[in-house]
Enzyme design. Sequence first.
Site, PDB file in Angstrom:
ATOM      1  N   GLN A 131       0.828  -1.208   0.000  1.00  0.00           N
ATOM      2  CA  GLN A 131       0.000   0.000   0.000  1.00  0.00           C
ATOM      3  C   GLN A 131       0.864   1.261   0.000  1.00  0.00           C
ATOM      4  O   GLN A 131       1.562   1.534   0.976  1.00  0.00           O
ATOM      5  CB  GLN A 131      -0.859  -0.016   1.270  1.00  0.00           C
ATOM      6  CG  GLN A 131      -1.735   1.197   1.457  1.00  0.00           C
ATOM      7  CD  GLN A 131      -2.357   1.236   2.851  1.00  0.00           C
ATOM      8  OE1 GLN A 131      -1.746   0.777   3.818  1.00  0.00           O
ATOM      9  NE2 GLN A 131      -3.547   1.760   2.952  1.00  0.00           N
ATOM     10  N   GLY A 132       0.798   2.026  -1.079  1.00  0.00           N
ATOM     11  CA  GLY A 132       1.582   3.267  -1.174  1.00  0.00           C
ATOM     12  C   GLY A 132       0.731   4.488  -0.903  1.00  0.00           C
ATOM     13  O   GLY A 132       0.311   5.182  -1.841  1.00  0.00           O
ATOM     14  N   TYR A 133       0.446   4.745   0.353  1.00  0.00           N
ATOM     15  CA  TYR A 133      -0.352   5.926   0.741  1.00  0.00           C
ATOM     16  C   TYR A 133       0.566   7.000   1.359  1.00  0.00           C
ATOM     17  O   TYR A 133       0.723   8.075   0.825  1.00  0.00           O
ATOM     18  CB  TYR A 133      -1.416   5.544   1.776  1.00  0.00           C
ATOM     19  CG  TYR A 133      -2.742   5.039   1.235  1.00  0.00           C
ATOM     20  CD1 TYR A 133      -2.842   4.333   0.052  1.00  0.00           C
ATOM     21  CD2 TYR A 133      -3.919   5.257   1.946  1.00  0.00           C
ATOM     22  CE1 TYR A 133      -4.075   3.876  -0.410  1.00  0.00           C
ATOM     23  CE2 TYR A 133      -5.154   4.805   1.492  1.00  0.00           C
ATOM     24  CZ  TYR A 133      -5.223   4.108   0.311  1.00  0.00           C
ATOM     25  OH  TYR A 133      -6.452   3.653  -0.129  1.00  0.00           O
ATOM     26  N   SER A 134       1.153   6.666   2.550  1.00  0.00           N
ATOM     27  CA  SER A 134       1.874   7.674   3.336  1.00  0.00           C
ATOM     28  C   SER A 134       3.107   8.192   2.615  1.00  0.00           C
ATOM     29  O   SER A 134       3.800   7.449   1.910  1.00  0.00           O
ATOM     30  CB  SER A 134       2.319   7.078   4.677  1.00  0.00           C
ATOM     31  OG  SER A 134       1.241   6.489   5.336  1.00  0.00           O
ATOM     32  N   SER A 166       4.484  -1.071   4.201  1.00  0.00           N
ATOM     33  CA  SER A 166       4.685  -2.404   4.794  1.00  0.00           C
ATOM     34  C   SER A 166       5.007  -3.437   3.725  1.00  0.00           C
ATOM     35  O   SER A 166       4.300  -3.535   2.721  1.00  0.00           O
ATOM     36  CB  SER A 166       3.432  -2.848   5.549  1.00  0.00           C
ATOM     37  OG  SER A 166       3.164  -1.975   6.606  1.00  0.00           O
ATOM     38  N   GLU A 255      -9.278  -1.345   5.810  1.00  0.00           N
ATOM     39  CA  GLU A 255      -8.018  -1.493   6.543  1.00  0.00           C
ATOM     40  C   GLU A 255      -8.281  -1.338   8.048  1.00  0.00           C
ATOM     41  O   GLU A 255      -7.774  -2.107   8.862  1.00  0.00           O
ATOM     42  CB  GLU A 255      -7.015  -0.436   6.062  1.00  0.00           C
ATOM     43  CG  GLU A 255      -5.680  -0.550   6.783  1.00  0.00           C
ATOM     44  CD  GLU A 255      -4.647   0.471   6.321  1.00  0.00           C
ATOM     45  OE1 GLU A 255      -5.001   1.376   5.550  1.00  0.00           O
ATOM     46  OE2 GLU A 255      -3.490   0.356   6.758  1.00  0.00           O
ATOM     47  N   GLU A 384      -5.693   9.503  17.380  1.00  0.00           N
ATOM     48  CA  GLU A 384      -6.171  10.896  17.409  1.00  0.00           C
ATOM     49  C   GLU A 384      -6.998  11.180  16.156  1.00  0.00           C
ATOM     50  O   GLU A 384      -8.041  11.833  16.218  1.00  0.00           O
ATOM     51  CB  GLU A 384      -4.983  11.876  17.477  1.00  0.00           C
ATOM     52  CG  GLU A 384      -4.233  11.875  18.803  1.00  0.00           C
ATOM     53  CD  GLU A 384      -3.297  10.681  18.955  1.00  0.00           C
ATOM     54  OE1 GLU A 384      -3.026   9.985  17.960  1.00  0.00           O
ATOM     55  OE2 GLU A 384      -2.841  10.434  20.093  1.00  0.00           O
TER      56      GLU A 384
HETATM   57  C1  FAD Z   1       3.348  -0.638  11.538  1.00  0.00           C
HETATM   58  C2  FAD Z   1       2.976   0.387  10.522  1.00  0.00           C
HETATM   59  C3  FAD Z   1       2.711  -0.006   9.225  1.00  0.00           C
HETATM   60  C4  FAD Z   1       2.364   0.955   8.262  1.00  0.00           C
HETATM   61  N1  FAD Z   1       2.133   0.543   6.982  1.00  0.00           N
HETATM   62  C5  FAD Z   1       1.844   1.452   6.023  1.00  0.00           C
HETATM   63  C6  FAD Z   1       1.663   1.030   4.674  1.00  0.00           C
HETATM   64  O1  FAD Z   1       1.757  -0.155   4.343  1.00  0.00           O
HETATM   65  N2  FAD Z   1       1.404   1.960   3.746  1.00  0.00           N
HETATM   66  C7  FAD Z   1       1.283   3.297   4.055  1.00  0.00           C
HETATM   67  O2  FAD Z   1       1.016   4.089   3.166  1.00  0.00           O
HETATM   68  N3  FAD Z   1       1.473   3.734   5.336  1.00  0.00           N
HETATM   69  C8  FAD Z   1       1.752   2.828   6.319  1.00  0.00           C
HETATM   70  N4  FAD Z   1       1.947   3.243   7.620  1.00  0.00           N
HETATM   71  C9  FAD Z   1       1.934   4.689   7.922  1.00  0.00           C
HETATM   72  C10 FAD Z   1       0.744   5.175   8.746  1.00  0.00           C
HETATM   73  O3  FAD Z   1      -0.423   5.211   7.964  1.00  0.00           O
HETATM   74  C11 FAD Z   1       1.121   6.550   9.296  1.00  0.00           C
HETATM   75  O4  FAD Z   1       2.200   6.370  10.199  1.00  0.00           O
HETATM   76  C12 FAD Z   1      -0.025   7.210  10.020  1.00  0.00           C
HETATM   77  O5  FAD Z   1      -1.052   7.555   9.126  1.00  0.00           O
HETATM   78  C13 FAD Z   1       0.440   8.479  10.770  1.00  0.00           C
HETATM   79  O6  FAD Z   1       1.149   9.330   9.938  1.00  0.00           O
HETATM   80  P1  FAD Z   1       2.585   9.881  10.349  1.00  0.00           P
HETATM   81  O7  FAD Z   1       3.444   8.731  10.769  1.00  0.00           O
HETATM   82  O8  FAD Z   1       3.089  10.745   9.248  1.00  0.00           O
HETATM   83  O9  FAD Z   1       2.352  10.761  11.662  1.00  0.00           O
HETATM   84  P2  FAD Z   1       1.865  12.256  11.703  1.00  0.00           P
HETATM   85  O10 FAD Z   1       0.733  12.459  10.802  1.00  0.00           O
HETATM   86  O11 FAD Z   1       3.055  13.146  11.535  1.00  0.00           O
HETATM   87  O12 FAD Z   1       1.340  12.368  13.200  1.00  0.00           O
HETATM   88  C14 FAD Z   1       2.212  12.586  14.314  1.00  0.00           C
HETATM   89  C15 FAD Z   1       1.349  12.727  15.565  1.00  0.00           C
HETATM   90  O13 FAD Z   1       0.480  13.860  15.454  1.00  0.00           O
HETATM   91  C16 FAD Z   1      -0.880  13.484  15.660  1.00  0.00           C
HETATM   92  N5  FAD Z   1      -1.761  14.247  14.767  1.00  0.00           N
HETATM   93  C17 FAD Z   1      -1.560  14.518  13.456  1.00  0.00           C
HETATM   94  N6  FAD Z   1      -2.596  15.222  12.957  1.00  0.00           N
HETATM   95  C18 FAD Z   1      -3.476  15.378  13.968  1.00  0.00           C
HETATM   96  C19 FAD Z   1      -4.748  16.025  14.088  1.00  0.00           C
HETATM   97  N7  FAD Z   1      -5.331  16.625  13.047  1.00  0.00           N
HETATM   98  N8  FAD Z   1      -5.389  15.989  15.295  1.00  0.00           N
HETATM   99  C20 FAD Z   1      -4.822  15.376  16.361  1.00  0.00           C
HETATM  100  N9  FAD Z   1      -3.600  14.755  16.317  1.00  0.00           N
HETATM  101  C21 FAD Z   1      -2.948  14.772  15.145  1.00  0.00           C
HETATM  102  C22 FAD Z   1      -0.927  12.008  15.292  1.00  0.00           C
HETATM  103  O14 FAD Z   1      -2.024  11.357  15.921  1.00  0.00           O
HETATM  104  C23 FAD Z   1       0.425  11.515  15.788  1.00  0.00           C
HETATM  105  O15 FAD Z   1       0.365  11.239  17.181  1.00  0.00           O
HETATM  106  C24 FAD Z   1       2.284   2.327   8.610  1.00  0.00           C
HETATM  107  C25 FAD Z   1       2.548   2.718   9.942  1.00  0.00           C
HETATM  108  C26 FAD Z   1       2.898   1.767  10.889  1.00  0.00           C
HETATM  109  C27 FAD Z   1       3.176   2.219  12.302  1.00  0.00           C
END
Ligand code: FAD
Length: 400
Positions: A131-134, A166, A255, A384
């Site tokens: 999955q290429g989202y983040s 992942s 998901e 959150e």
């Molecule tokens: C084990 C694992 C597997 C993953 N696999 C994939 C994958 O296969 N494909 C993919 O695309 N992504 C994947 N991800 C990424 C995951 O979707 C992101 O880590 C997640 O969406 C959070 O984004 P970020 O890490 O950029 O944190 P950020 O968005 O930078 O957030 C940092 C902190 O700020 C808080 N925050 C941010 N915005 C708000 C708001 N508006 N209100 C309140 N709090 C807020 C968050 O809750 C968090 O605590 C994976 C992550 C993990 C941990």
Amino acid sequence: MSDLETFRAEARAWLEENCPKEMRDGAGGEENICWGGKQWTFQSDAQKTWLERMAAKGWTVPAWPKDYGGGGLSKEEVKVLKEEMRKLKCRSPLESFGIWMLGPALLKYGTHEQKSHFLPPIARGEIRWCQGYSEPNAGSDLASLQCKCEDKGDHWLINGQKVWTSYADQSDWIFVLVRTDPKATKHTGISFILVDMQQDGVSTKPIKLISGKSPFCETFFDDATAPKDYAPGVSAIVGELNKGWDVAKYLLTHEREMISAGGGGLLGGRGMGEVAANEIGLEHGRLSDPLLRAKIAQAEIDGWAFLLTLERMKDEAKAGQGVGANSSMLKYYGTEFNKRRFEILMDIGGSDELEWEGERTKDGKLARSWLRTKANSIEGGTSEVQLNVIAKRILELPGA
Ligand SMILES: Cc1cc2nc3c(=O)[nH]c(=O)nc-3n(C[C@H](O)[C@H](O)[C@H](O)COP(=O)(O)OP(=O)(O)OC[C@H]3O[C@@H](n4cnc5c(N)ncnc54)[C@H](O)[C@@H]3O)c2cc1C
């Protein structure tokens, strides 16, 4: 016998005849999952046989239509099949992001040609998807994504970076959110595209964790390409061009449901009370530590309440009421509950349970799972973010 009872009897007989003995240990856990795909090495002949037999029957994806590699079963039949598999302790024959995420999105948004092309290989475990989202600057605020996709006539040209992908290094194909109209507003101008990773333009770099494991990668697109059509009528874009956000959101509900199911693990493994009774022992028929006893009792009650909520929502979905934003509620509670459950299991074991290597803790099996649960409330959208969705779309709170 009712139709469903006849189905139960037939399913049980088939499972008894076809599920190899080695696959009847009920073993869960990431290390026992069969992920499939071109790079997959089967752990045993039994694992291979089990996948082949279930795929031929359409039961790796029992609810999908038969035309697309599924079993064509009704929701009630799927439930019965799962119950019978649980009774016989059959392992799941196949798990994958294709089954959990891409499949449901294709079934809703794909054309018949796209479904016929992409779904059967997922059902047979031949192609592994990631999955290429983040992106580095687009996690919670996913719609800020910048990965660029340009129209080059007969093909798409993709440049940009994804992160936390992942198992990208073990996958064959990737479903990607890309920006196809940079001038459009944030949520528009995004498309959902399917990309073959076996090309020079796509590379992955595993991210090493402190545990030594590397479950996810950075994924780079450097002049990567996707043809407009993989075959006649098989467009690389799923859904409408520039309307990928709709597909993305729908996929996320699946998901989130899948991740929340971890909280329901209560039924799969031993209950916390049973673990405590075995590890610590009982005095006069109960645990002597009143605080631990209360914590376990409360968690077990909450766990059962969560399972009943899951069942209720499944029934609502069966009745045609989509899960939608409720998936955020399930994801939030299921993942927070799973973290709590593992905290208690670690409490039961005490500091000895932290032993990272050694026979007693099976190389820190529980401690590693405990640490892994911390990621449950991040992956698929953080807690959150789920609370924000619940505030806005379920509670409709002012200002949310
Ligand atoms: C084990 C694992 C597997 C993953 N696999 C994939 C994958 O296969 N494909 C993919 O695309 N992504 C994947 N991800 C990424 C995951 O979707 C992101 O880590 C997640 O969406 C959070 O984004 P970020 O890490 O950029 O944190 P950020 O968005 O930078 O957030 C940092 C902190 O700020 C808080 N925050 C941010 N915005 C708000 C708001 N508006 N209100 C309140 N709090 C807020 C968050 O809750 C968090 O605590 C994976 C992550 C993990 C941990």
